[in-house]
Scaffold this active site. Structure first.
Site, PDB file in Angstrom:
ATOM      1  N   TYR A  51       0.834  -1.206   0.000  1.00 50.31           N
ATOM      2  CA  TYR A  51       0.000   0.000   0.000  1.00 50.31           C
ATOM      3  C   TYR A  51       0.870   1.258   0.000  1.00 50.31           C
ATOM      4  CZ  TYR A  51      -3.301   3.569   1.508  1.00 50.31           C
ATOM      5  OH  TYR A  51      -4.042   4.714   1.595  1.00 50.31           O
ATOM      6  N   LYS A  55       1.298   4.316  -2.890  1.00 51.44           N
ATOM      7  CA  LYS A  55       1.108   5.744  -2.612  1.00 51.44           C
ATOM      8  C   LYS A  55       2.358   6.551  -2.961  1.00 51.44           C
ATOM      9  CE  LYS A  55      -3.142   5.514  -1.511  1.00 51.44           C
ATOM     10  NZ  LYS A  55      -4.155   6.214  -2.300  1.00 51.44           N
TER      11      LYS A  55
END
Length: 80
Positions: A51, A55
């Site tokens: 994750y 980002k």
């Protein structure tokens, strides 16, 4: 899991922007706003490296788009 996360957080923005930037360039104006995450600027924890990596990639993509589109008066904003 990798493909799903990267598709959702990075690839979708890239493909969408690629399409709409054509019209914005013709108009010589526009604004692209996306929602990021503080995960792009903090350390990864709790097995969330994928994750966080997505980002970071989103943040990098935005920086590149901002540079490439600024001559067309297209603003690129990433909200974290």
């Amino acid at each position: 899991e990798y493909n799903t996360t990267m598709d959702l957080n990075v690839r979708s923005l890239f493909l969408m922007t690629q399409k709409i930037a054509v019209k914005m360039k013709e108009q010589r104006q526009g604004q692209i706003i996306s929602i990021g995450s503080m995960a792009a600027v903090k350390d990864a924890a709790n097995n969330s490296a994928l994750y966080f990596a997505s980002k970071w990639a989103l943040m990098g993509l935005h920086r590149c788009m901002a540079f490439e589109l600024m001559d067309y008066d297209i603003r690129v904003t990433l909200l974290n």
